[in-house]
Write an enzyme that holds these catalytic residues in place. Structure first.
Site, PDB file in Angstrom:
ATOM      1  CG  ASP A  80      77.320  21.912  32.000  1.00  0.00           C
ATOM      2  OD1 ASP A  80      76.698  21.877  33.084  1.00  0.00           O
ATOM      3  OD2 ASP A  80      77.911  22.921  31.603  1.00  0.00           O
ATOM      4  CG  ASN A 149      86.227  30.413  29.284  1.00  0.00           C
ATOM      5  OD1 ASN A 149      85.015  30.457  29.511  1.00  0.00           O
ATOM      6  ND2 ASN A 149      86.886  29.277  29.114  1.00  0.00           N
ATOM      7  CG  HIS A 151      82.446  28.271  29.680  1.00  0.00           C
ATOM      8  ND1 HIS A 151      83.272  27.423  30.368  1.00  0.00           N
ATOM      9  CD2 HIS A 151      81.594  28.790  30.619  1.00  0.00           C
ATOM     10  CE1 HIS A 151      82.923  27.420  31.645  1.00  0.00           C
ATOM     11  NE2 HIS A 151      81.924  28.235  31.826  1.00  0.00           N
ATOM     12  CD  GLU A 156      85.584  25.482  28.597  1.00  0.00           C
ATOM     13  OE1 GLU A 156      85.399  26.715  28.581  1.00  0.00           O
ATOM     14  OE2 GLU A 156      85.691  24.833  29.654  1.00  0.00           O
TER      15      GLU A 156
HETATM   16  P1  PGA Z   1      79.610  30.868  37.693  1.00  0.00           P
HETATM   17  O1  PGA Z   1      79.895  29.992  36.388  1.00  0.00           O
HETATM   18  O2  PGA Z   1      78.124  31.050  37.731  1.00  0.00           O
HETATM   19  O3  PGA Z   1      80.087  30.013  38.824  1.00  0.00           O
HETATM   20  O4  PGA Z   1      80.334  32.145  37.525  1.00  0.00           O
HETATM   21  C1  PGA Z   1      79.351  30.388  35.191  1.00  0.00           C
HETATM   22  C2  PGA Z   1      79.749  29.403  34.124  1.00  0.00           C
HETATM   23  O5  PGA Z   1      80.872  28.884  34.153  1.00  0.00           O
HETATM   24  O6  PGA Z   1      78.943  29.164  33.214  1.00  0.00           O
END
Ligand code: PGA
Length: 254
Positions: A80, A149, A151, A156
């Site tokens: 992304d 969350n 995702h 999301e």
């Molecule tokens: P993080 O993010 O590795 O910074 O915890 C994970 C994500 O949002 O996929």
């Protein structure tokens, strides 16, 4: 946990990073031999940003430099990119990947794909992105983190999920979580271009990383709970080859 989900629990972040790098490097070495005989001699891998894979990328750089793996010979697709964002913005995932991996291992820029955060027509950009993955012969191994969350990529939680690469608004939870990397929460872009669920699930193998107590509950929901669009990572239960590398804190409830 389902048998298609193979779990490695490591003591801490550092050993999680090392184990994940070893699994990834083993896949790169094996696939290089297979791919040499195909129309796509530079096998494609899917990369993720965020704090979780940074340690793994550091390990991969060391392995590359000591000749244990060759990462200059792969094709890279990132999950992304923020939208809109300039590819030279320090917060862009383009810059993140260059700084954390690609420059150090010499993956040629023309073989590193990240959705264009400045595309005039984001919908066309997304369609072209899936086409590029397909032309590259598909993704051999997709690295994933998991959001607080649930995702994956920027898919999301919600009532529905999209299959292919798409232009998505970010959830408030994601904006808040990612604000730590920006001057203020108001500077976090509100949209992103992200590989969709089908784009991710088509990868031959998935390598999911999770670290820290803060991920324990969501990791348990994703791997052991019901499959639901409210936890996008729960769809990984339907993939037939998922390797999870978690530290003890993140794996606490598994
Ligand atoms: P993080 O993010 O590795 O910074 O915890 C994970 C994500 O949002 O996929």
């Amino acid at each position: 946990m389902l048998r298609n989900l193979r779990l490695h629990v490591e003591k801490d972040y550092s050993s999680m990073s090392q184990q994940a790098a070893e699994i990834f490097a083993a896949a790169v070495r094996a696939n290089a031999i297979t791919a040499a005989k195909t129309a796509n001699p530079r096998p494609a891998y899917g990369f993720a940003t965020g704090s979780t894979p940074v340690g793994m990328y550091k390990e991969l750089i060391l392995m590359h430099k000591s000749g244990n793996v060759n990462l200059s010979n792969i094709t890279a697709f990132n999950l992304d990119e923020y939208y809109p964002i300039s590819p030279t913005d320090p917060q862009s995932y383009r810059v993140f990947m260059r700084e954390n991996l690609f420059d150090a291992v010499g993956t040629p820029p023309e073989n590193t794909y990240i959705p264009d955060g400045q595309a005039k027509d984001p919908i066309a950009e997304c369609a072209a992105y899936d086409e590029k993955i397909s032309k590259a012969g598909g993704i051999y191994m997709q690295i994933l983190g998991i959001g607080n969350n649930g995702h994956i990529g920027f898919n999301e939680p919600g009532a529905s999920l999209m299959a292919t690469t798409w232009h998505t608004p970010l959830a408030q939870a994601t904006i808040d979580a990612n604000a730590r990397n920006f001057a203020s929460v108001n500077d976090v872009p509100r949209h992103a271009l992200t590989m969709g669920m089908h784009s991710i699930m088509m990868a031959k193998q998935i390598l999911l990383l999770a670290s820290g107590e803060g991920k324990a509950e969501i990791l348990h929901k994703a791997l052991c709970g019901p499959i639901t669009t409210n936890v996008p990572a729960s769809l990984l239960q339907l993939h037939n080859d998922v390797i999870i590398v978690a530290d003890q804190a993140a794996a606490r409830l598994l």
